[in-house]
Design a protein around this motif. Structure first.
Motif, mmCIF file in Angstrom:
data_model
loop_
_atom_site.group_PDB
_atom_site.id
_atom_site.type_symbol
_atom_site.label_atom_id
_atom_site.label_comp_id
_atom_site.label_asym_id
_atom_site.label_seq_id
_atom_site.Cartn_x
_atom_site.Cartn_y
_atom_site.Cartn_z
ATOM 1 N N ASP A 151 57.645 -57.393 -8.431
ATOM 2 C CA ASP A 151 57.933 -55.904 -7.586
ATOM 3 C C ASP A 151 59.088 -54.960 -6.806
ATOM 4 O O ASP A 151 59.011 -53.990 -6.929
ATOM 5 C CB ASP A 151 56.095 -56.444 -6.317
ATOM 6 N N LEU A 152 59.957 -55.632 -6.170
ATOM 7 C CA LEU A 152 60.712 -55.021 -5.482
ATOM 8 C C LEU A 152 61.618 -54.685 -6.323
ATOM 9 O O LEU A 152 61.774 -53.318 -6.526
ATOM 10 C CB LEU A 152 61.280 -56.418 -4.572
ATOM 11 N N CYS A 153 61.822 -55.158 -8.104
ATOM 12 C CA CYS A 153 62.299 -54.110 -9.003
ATOM 13 C C CYS A 153 62.157 -52.803 -9.142
ATOM 14 O O CYS A 153 62.275 -52.390 -8.694
ATOM 15 C CB CYS A 153 62.470 -55.162 -10.189
ATOM 16 N N SER A 154 60.406 -52.758 -9.108
ATOM 17 C CA SER A 154 59.748 -51.898 -9.315
ATOM 18 C C SER A 154 59.679 -50.904 -8.062
ATOM 19 O O SER A 154 60.039 -49.683 -8.515
ATOM 20 C CB SER A 154 58.342 -52.162 -9.405
ATOM 21 N N ILE A 155 59.215 -51.298 -7.134
ATOM 22 C CA ILE A 155 60.040 -50.062 -6.035
ATOM 23 C C ILE A 155 61.210 -49.513 -6.402
ATOM 24 O O ILE A 155 61.519 -48.639 -5.571
ATOM 25 C CB ILE A 155 59.730 -50.721 -4.730
ATOM 26 N N SER A 156 62.481 -50.269 -6.207
ATOM 27 C CA SER A 156 63.472 -49.782 -6.365
ATOM 28 C C SER A 156 63.565 -49.085 -7.294
ATOM 29 O O SER A 156 64.988 -47.770 -7.202
ATOM 30 C CB SER A 156 64.935 -51.150 -6.293
#
Length: 92
Positions: free
Chosen positions: A20-25
């Motif tokens: 999720d953090l990768c996608s947001i980033s």
């Protein structure tokens, strides 16, 4: 160039997984590339229900445009007026 702290309220932010953090980033970086080199994401701090982001930009409006284009909350956009750390206590 001014530095800003952005408060992004996001329920359960602290429970977001690496994917999720990768996608947001990735979304954020994509929008930054569209906006050009005047705006820079420095880093972000994820807490239980809020993400605090540090950006460098010429004005708060560009920060808000990034949030709007990316679909990110920008509950507060605060300009940093000064930075202190333990070495500040040593100044005379």
């Amino acid at each position: 160039m001014p530095k800003y702290i952005i408060e992004r309220k996001l329920a359960n932010a602290g429970k977001l997984g690496a994917g999720d953090l990768c996608s947001i980033s990735q979304k954020s970086v994509g929008v930054l590339q569209e906006l050009g080199p005047e705006i820079q994401w420095v880093n972000s701090y994820v807490t239980d229900d809020t993400i605090f982001c540090v950006y460098i930009a010429p004005n708060a409006q560009l920060i808000k445009e990034h949030a709007e284009r990316g679909g990110f909350p920008a509950d507060q956009v605060l300009e940093v007026r000064n930075i202190i750390d333990p070495t500040t206590a040593e100044l005379k």
